[in-house]
Design a protein around this motif. Structure first.
Motif, PDB file in Angstrom:
ATOM      1  N   ARG A   1      16.395   5.055 -49.272  1.00 17.12           N
ATOM      2  CA  ARG A   1      15.904   5.172 -47.899  1.00 17.12           C
ATOM      3  C   ARG A   1      14.960   6.370 -47.798  1.00 17.12           C
ATOM      4  NH1 ARG A   1      20.492   6.122 -44.772  1.00 17.12           N
ATOM      5  NH2 ARG A   1      21.010   3.939 -45.002  1.00 17.12           N
ATOM      6  N   THR A   2      15.359   7.490 -48.420  1.00 14.03           N
ATOM      7  CA  THR A   2      14.509   8.681 -48.441  1.00 14.03           C
ATOM      8  C   THR A   2      13.203   8.378 -49.174  1.00 14.03           C
ATOM      9  OG1 THR A   2      16.435  10.135 -48.374  1.00 14.03           O
ATOM     10  CG2 THR A   2      14.377  11.094 -49.172  1.00 14.03           C
ATOM     11  N   ALA A   3      13.302   7.686 -50.292  1.00 17.21           N
ATOM     12  CA  ALA A   3      12.102   7.344 -51.057  1.00 17.21           C
ATOM     13  C   ALA A   3      11.160   6.482 -50.231  1.00 17.21           C
ATOM     14  CB  ALA A   3      12.489   6.622 -52.346  1.00 17.21           C
ATOM     15  N   ARG A   4      11.698   5.503 -49.522  1.00 12.79           N
ATOM     16  CA  ARG A   4      10.844   4.630 -48.699  1.00 12.79           C
ATOM     17  C   ARG A   4      10.171   5.409 -47.580  1.00 12.79           C
ATOM     18  NH1 ARG A   4      13.029  -0.945 -46.830  1.00 12.79           N
ATOM     19  NH2 ARG A   4      10.820  -1.174 -46.418  1.00 12.79           N
ATOM     20  N   ARG A   5      10.876   6.407 -47.041  1.00 13.13           N
ATOM     21  CA  ARG A   5      10.317   7.208 -45.949  1.00 13.13           C
ATOM     22  C   ARG A   5       9.203   8.122 -46.458  1.00 13.13           C
ATOM     23  NH1 ARG A   5      12.216  12.023 -44.731  1.00 13.13           N
ATOM     24  NH2 ARG A   5      14.201  11.601 -45.678  1.00 13.13           N
ATOM     25  N   LEU A   6       9.354   8.689 -47.637  1.00 13.10           N
ATOM     26  CA  LEU A   6       8.407   9.670 -48.169  1.00 13.10           C
ATOM     27  C   LEU A   6       7.213   9.069 -48.912  1.00 13.10           C
ATOM     28  CD1 LEU A   6      10.791  12.334 -49.732  1.00 13.10           C
ATOM     29  CD2 LEU A   6       9.394  12.576 -47.685  1.00 13.10           C
ATOM     30  N   LEU A   7       7.453   7.975 -49.577  1.00 12.63           N
ATOM     31  CA  LEU A   7       6.457   7.425 -50.495  1.00 12.63           C
ATOM     32  C   LEU A   7       5.924   6.104 -49.966  1.00 12.63           C
ATOM     33  CD1 LEU A   7       8.678   7.917 -53.656  1.00 12.63           C
ATOM     34  CD2 LEU A   7       7.030   9.554 -52.746  1.00 12.63           C
ATOM     35  N   GLY A   8       4.797   5.698 -50.428  1.00  8.05           N
ATOM     36  CA  GLY A   8       4.270   4.386 -50.064  1.00  8.05           C
ATOM     37  C   GLY A   8       5.066   3.280 -50.743  1.00  8.05           C
ATOM     38  N   GLU A   9       4.907   2.065 -50.258  1.00  5.66           N
ATOM     39  CA  GLU A   9       5.655   0.928 -50.795  1.00  5.66           C
ATOM     40  C   GLU A   9       5.398   0.727 -52.286  1.00  5.66           C
ATOM     41  OE1 GLU A   9       8.056  -0.982 -49.494  1.00  5.66           O
ATOM     42  OE2 GLU A   9       7.974   0.230 -47.673  1.00  5.66           O
ATOM     43  N   ASP A  10       4.153   0.843 -52.725  1.00  6.60           N
ATOM     44  CA  ASP A  10       3.856   0.659 -54.138  1.00  6.60           C
ATOM     45  C   ASP A  10       4.495   1.758 -54.988  1.00  6.60           C
ATOM     46  OD1 ASP A  10       2.475  -1.674 -53.724  1.00  6.60           O
ATOM     47  OD2 ASP A  10       0.481  -0.808 -54.063  1.00  6.60           O
ATOM     48  N   ALA A  11       4.514   2.975 -54.480  1.00  5.93           N
ATOM     49  CA  ALA A  11       5.123   4.080 -55.220  1.00  5.93           C
ATOM     50  C   ALA A  11       6.631   3.880 -55.346  1.00  5.93           C
ATOM     51  CB  ALA A  11       4.817   5.412 -54.543  1.00  5.93           C
ATOM     52  N   VAL A  12       7.283   3.429 -54.288  1.00  2.00           N
ATOM     53  CA  VAL A  12       8.724   3.160 -54.347  1.00  2.00           C
ATOM     54  C   VAL A  12       8.994   2.028 -55.333  1.00  2.00           C
ATOM     55  CG1 VAL A  12      10.723   2.322 -53.036  1.00  2.00           C
ATOM     56  CG2 VAL A  12       9.204   4.020 -52.031  1.00  2.00           C
ATOM     57  N   THR A  13       8.174   1.014 -55.293  1.00  3.26           N
ATOM     58  CA  THR A  13       8.348  -0.105 -56.207  1.00  3.26           C
ATOM     59  C   THR A  13       8.170   0.351 -57.652  1.00  3.26           C
ATOM     60  OG1 THR A  13       7.597  -1.668 -54.545  1.00  3.26           O
ATOM     61  CG2 THR A  13       7.497  -2.396 -56.830  1.00  3.26           C
ATOM     62  N   ALA A  14       7.149   1.150 -57.905  1.00  3.89           N
ATOM     63  CA  ALA A  14       6.924   1.661 -59.262  1.00  3.89           C
ATOM     64  C   ALA A  14       8.115   2.494 -59.721  1.00  3.89           C
ATOM     65  CB  ALA A  14       5.638   2.499 -59.303  1.00  3.89           C
ATOM     66  N   LEU A  15       8.622   3.334 -58.842  1.00  2.00           N
ATOM     67  CA  LEU A  15       9.772   4.173 -59.169  1.00  2.00           C
ATOM     68  C   LEU A  15      11.000   3.317 -59.474  1.00  2.00           C
ATOM     69  CD1 LEU A  15      10.403   7.172 -59.391  1.00  2.00           C
ATOM     70  CD2 LEU A  15      11.071   7.141 -56.987  1.00  2.00           C
ATOM     71  N   TRP A  16      11.246   2.303 -58.671  1.00  2.00           N
ATOM     72  CA  TRP A  16      12.389   1.406 -58.902  1.00  2.00           C
ATOM     73  C   TRP A  16      12.240   0.669 -60.245  1.00  2.00           C
ATOM     74  CZ3 TRP A  16      16.975   0.150 -56.442  1.00  2.00           C
ATOM     75  CH2 TRP A  16      17.637  -0.963 -56.947  1.00  2.00           C
ATOM     76  N   LEU A  17      11.079   0.091 -60.463  1.00  2.00           N
ATOM     77  CA  LEU A  17      10.880  -0.686 -61.685  1.00  2.00           C
ATOM     78  C   LEU A  17      11.041   0.178 -62.934  1.00  2.00           C
ATOM     79  CD1 LEU A  17       7.905  -2.984 -60.632  1.00  2.00           C
ATOM     80  CD2 LEU A  17      10.323  -3.617 -60.877  1.00  2.00           C
ATOM     81  N   HIS A  18      10.605   1.433 -62.835  1.00  3.81           N
ATOM     82  CA  HIS A  18      10.716   2.325 -63.988  1.00  3.81           C
ATOM     83  C   HIS A  18      12.132   2.879 -64.132  1.00  3.81           C
ATOM     84  CE1 HIS A  18       9.209   4.905 -67.139  1.00  3.81           C
ATOM     85  NE2 HIS A  18       9.746   5.950 -66.549  1.00  3.81           N
ATOM     86  N   SER A  19      12.697   3.376 -63.039  1.00  3.11           N
ATOM     87  CA  SER A  19      13.994   4.065 -63.095  1.00  3.11           C
ATOM     88  C   SER A  19      15.182   3.126 -63.191  1.00  3.11           C
ATOM     89  CB  SER A  19      14.172   4.948 -61.857  1.00  3.11           C
ATOM     90  OG  SER A  19      13.140   5.874 -61.769  1.00  3.11           O
ATOM     91  N   VAL A  20      15.159   2.060 -62.433  1.00  2.85           N
ATOM     92  CA  VAL A  20      16.310   1.159 -62.375  1.00  2.85           C
ATOM     93  C   VAL A  20      16.177   0.017 -63.371  1.00  2.85           C
ATOM     94  CG1 VAL A  20      17.656  -0.370 -60.889  1.00  2.85           C
ATOM     95  CG2 VAL A  20      16.748   1.770 -59.968  1.00  2.85           C
ATOM     96  N   GLU A  21      15.008  -0.582 -63.421  1.00  5.03           N
ATOM     97  CA  GLU A  21      14.814  -1.748 -64.290  1.00  5.03           C
ATOM     98  C   GLU A  21      14.380  -1.382 -65.703  1.00  5.03           C
ATOM     99  OE1 GLU A  21      15.767  -4.701 -63.419  1.00  5.03           O
ATOM    100  OE2 GLU A  21      16.200  -4.089 -61.371  1.00  5.03           O
ATOM    101  N   GLY A  22      13.943  -0.129 -65.900  1.00  3.17           N
ATOM    102  CA  GLY A  22      13.525   0.294 -67.227  1.00  3.17           C
ATOM    103  C   GLY A  22      12.245  -0.367 -67.703  1.00  3.17           C
TER     104      GLY A  22
END
Length: 183
Positions: A116-137
């Motif tokens: 939720r904090t990430a979505r508030r601070l970062l743009g949608e593409d940045a959150v998606t990139a962070l998720w794909l890298h951090s969670v999905e590897g």
């Protein structure tokens, strides 16, 4: 065990069992990802189902030069974009019958607060990139391809996103009443 790309090639030839195996491999991961992109659990479930239907429908357009996961996540992103509004992610329930229920709830709440904090601070593409890298590897080049961004944008976005998120979480922790009581 066959690779995703091999299964996709078999599915392109009409092998429904190969496609079913791909669905099995990606169903839970893709659902967790969609929960961070959709307004509710029900929207994430709908987007997941629609993404798999679209993937089957357009499987003929998949090019085996690219990773299957990149292609599938791109379809899921488009589906989530159709259903997304500015609400926070849907309820994410962590279940561990042998664990402490309070600890399970606290861990689930902390994960939800982080995104939720990430979505508030970062743009949608940045959150998606962070998720794909951090969670999905997912590899950076595959993230760039899935988001249709350049490799340098993806690298810089990940670096800046981690820094901004870390700073926000540290500031939040420093401001919390618990940190004063236990610090």
């Amino acid at each position: 065990m066959q690779s995703d790309e091999q299964l996709a090639a078999h599915a392109q030839q009409g092998n429904a069992e190969a496609y079913a195996e791909l669905v099995t491999r990606y169903q839970q991961r893709l659902f967790r990802f969609l929960q961070t992109r959709c307004a509710s659990r029900a929207d994430a479930e709908d987007a997941l189902q629609d993404a798999f239907v679209d993937a089957w429908r357009y499987l003929h357009s998949y090019n085996s030069r690219w990773r299957f996961s990149t292609w599938l996540y791109r379809i899921a992103l488009r589906r989530a974009a159709r259903q997304r509004n500015d609400a926070t992610p849907g309820e994410q329930v962590a279940t561990d019958p042998g664990g402490d229920p309070l600890a399970v709830c606290i861990a689930a709440d902390e994960r939800e607060n982080l995104w939720r904090t990430a979505r508030r601070l970062l743009g949608e593409d940045a959150v998606t990139a962070l998720w794909l890298h951090s969670v999905e590897g997912m590899a950076i080049k595959d993230i760039a391809r899935a988001l249709q961004r350049s490799l340098p944008w993806t690298k810089v976005s990940l670096m800046r996103s981690r820094r901004r998120l870390r700073a926000a979480l540290m500031a939040q922790e420093a401001a919390s009443p618990e940190s004063e009581a236990y610090g």
